[in-house]
Design a protein around this motif. Structure first.
Motif, PDB file in Angstrom:
ATOM      1  N   PRO A 106       7.107  -0.603  12.048  1.00 23.95           N
ATOM      2  CA  PRO A 106       5.607  -0.152  11.741  1.00 23.95           C
ATOM      3  C   PRO A 106       5.273  -1.369  10.962  1.00 23.95           C
ATOM      4  O   PRO A 106       5.775  -1.743  10.044  1.00 23.95           O
ATOM      5  N   GLY A 107       3.818  -1.732  11.026  1.00 29.10           N
ATOM      6  CA  GLY A 107       3.187  -2.709  10.448  1.00 29.10           C
ATOM      7  C   GLY A 107       3.354  -3.896  10.945  1.00 29.10           C
ATOM      8  O   GLY A 107       4.095  -4.339  11.880  1.00 29.10           O
ATOM      9  N   ALA A 108       2.784  -4.937  10.266  1.00 32.56           N
ATOM     10  CA  ALA A 108       2.583  -6.336  10.675  1.00 32.56           C
ATOM     11  C   ALA A 108       4.054  -6.978  10.403  1.00 32.56           C
ATOM     12  O   ALA A 108       4.613  -6.653   9.180  1.00 32.56           O
ATOM     13  N   SER A 109       4.273  -7.800  11.092  1.00 29.98           N
ATOM     14  CA  SER A 109       5.556  -8.742  10.889  1.00 29.98           C
ATOM     15  C   SER A 109       5.364  -9.700   9.683  1.00 29.98           C
ATOM     16  O   SER A 109       4.139  -9.974   9.369  1.00 29.98           O
ATOM     17  N   PRO A 110       6.418  -9.972   9.019  1.00 29.07           N
ATOM     18  CA  PRO A 110       6.342 -10.967   8.037  1.00 29.07           C
ATOM     19  C   PRO A 110       5.688 -12.045   8.256  1.00 29.07           C
ATOM     20  O   PRO A 110       6.019 -12.818   9.425  1.00 29.07           O
ATOM     21  N   ASP A 120       5.614 -14.995   3.673  1.00 26.98           N
ATOM     22  CA  ASP A 120       6.456 -13.863   3.168  1.00 26.98           C
ATOM     23  C   ASP A 120       8.123 -14.131   3.391  1.00 26.98           C
ATOM     24  O   ASP A 120       8.948 -13.996   2.385  1.00 26.98           O
ATOM     25  N   LEU A 121       8.273 -14.719   4.493  1.00 22.64           N
ATOM     26  CA  LEU A 121       9.739 -14.947   4.986  1.00 22.64           C
ATOM     27  C   LEU A 121      10.436 -16.178   4.075  1.00 22.64           C
ATOM     28  O   LEU A 121      11.382 -15.985   3.474  1.00 22.64           O
ATOM     29  N   ASP A 141      15.099  -7.710  11.004  1.00 19.10           N
ATOM     30  CA  ASP A 141      13.579  -7.283  10.938  1.00 19.10           C
ATOM     31  C   ASP A 141      13.245  -6.591   9.825  1.00 19.10           C
ATOM     32  O   ASP A 141      14.049  -5.673   9.117  1.00 19.10           O
ATOM     33  N   PHE A 142      12.093  -6.916   9.146  1.00 17.72           N
ATOM     34  CA  PHE A 142      11.723  -6.140   7.895  1.00 17.72           C
ATOM     35  C   PHE A 142      10.224  -6.112   7.749  1.00 17.72           C
ATOM     36  O   PHE A 142       9.591  -6.897   8.413  1.00 17.72           O
ATOM     37  N   ARG A 143       9.714  -5.502   6.994  1.00 20.66           N
ATOM     38  CA  ARG A 143       8.186  -5.465   6.332  1.00 20.66           C
ATOM     39  C   ARG A 143       8.256  -5.473   4.885  1.00 20.66           C
ATOM     40  O   ARG A 143       9.214  -4.761   4.270  1.00 20.66           O
ATOM     41  N   VAL A 144       7.221  -6.093   4.378  1.00 19.67           N
ATOM     42  CA  VAL A 144       6.834  -6.140   2.838  1.00 19.67           C
ATOM     43  C   VAL A 144       6.116  -4.614   2.788  1.00 19.67           C
ATOM     44  O   VAL A 144       5.009  -4.769   3.438  1.00 19.67           O
ATOM     45  N   VAL A 145       6.566  -3.646   2.107  1.00 17.99           N
ATOM     46  CA  VAL A 145       5.904  -2.519   1.956  1.00 17.99           C
ATOM     47  C   VAL A 145       5.141  -2.311   0.627  1.00 17.99           C
ATOM     48  O   VAL A 145       4.568  -1.295   0.500  1.00 17.99           O
ATOM     49  N   VAL A 146       5.808  -3.148  -0.491  1.00 19.47           N
ATOM     50  CA  VAL A 146       5.331  -3.019  -1.804  1.00 19.47           C
ATOM     51  C   VAL A 146       5.069  -4.443  -2.294  1.00 19.47           C
ATOM     52  O   VAL A 146       6.086  -5.284  -2.062  1.00 19.47           O
ATOM     53  N   ARG A 147       3.965  -4.678  -2.777  1.00 21.52           N
ATOM     54  CA  ARG A 147       3.682  -6.134  -3.250  1.00 21.52           C
ATOM     55  C   ARG A 147       3.299  -6.003  -4.784  1.00 21.52           C
ATOM     56  O   ARG A 147       2.867  -5.108  -5.125  1.00 21.52           O
TER      57      ARG A 147
END
Length: 162
Positions: free
Chosen positions: A4-8, A12-13, A27-33
């Motif tokens: 779920p969510g936008a690709s990095p 971000d990569l 595959d990953f998502r940044v979920v906390v910044r």
């Protein structure tokens, strides 16, 4: 499998690659910044691009957070939190984590699957980093919450949970 969510983003990569010292293999998502927008917690797909199981759904990558939790581990935090929280509650955390991660695996997947709970742990606490990442990402994780309390007592400023 689609997370779920936008690709990095390319930015971000690049930042995540620098933080972990290699190009991510799945595959990953940044979920906390952090407050400045830097990645702190990644949500990983349960399978890498080559089909290898990835047991660590939530990965702590923020430099400040990783250093602070490493210090807590070096000070005996793993044994301390196990004694405080207890293995029954920690087992429940692992079960919830595993169920959430495994629900993301396509029903058509017939290869190896990630095993166990937080960070691939079967019993007890292996890594405070993984529990803290889980808690920051909104997981019901009393070990991660304990880590946050310890960091608060030490005056560490860290990204806030979602």
């Amino acid at each position: 499998m689609q997370l779920p969510g936008a690709s990095p983003s390319p930015e971000d990569l690049a930042v995540v690659t620098a933080l972990i010292g290699r190009i991510p293999q799945g595959d990953f998502r940044v979920v906390v910044r952090s407050t400045d927008g830097a990645p702190v917690v990644l949500m990983n797909a349960p399978l890498l691009e080559d089909g290898t199981p990835m047991p660590t759904q939530y990965w702590l990558v923020g430099g400040t957070e990783v250093h602070a939790v490493s210090t807590l581990e070096a000070d005996g935090g793993v044994n301390t939190v196990e004694a405080i929280i207890g293995l029954e509650e920690i087992d429940a955390i692992h079960r919830r984590y595993q169920e959430r991660r495994d629900a993301m695996i396509p029903t058509t997947h017939d290869g190896p699957r990630p095993s166990a709970g937080v960070g691939g742990t079967r019993r007890g606490v292996k890594c405070l980093h993984a529990h803290f990442a889980h808690w920051l990402a909104g997981g019901d994780d009393s070990v991660g919450k304990w880590v946050a309390q310890q960091l608060d007592e030490r005056g560490v400023t860290y990204a806030q949970p979602i």
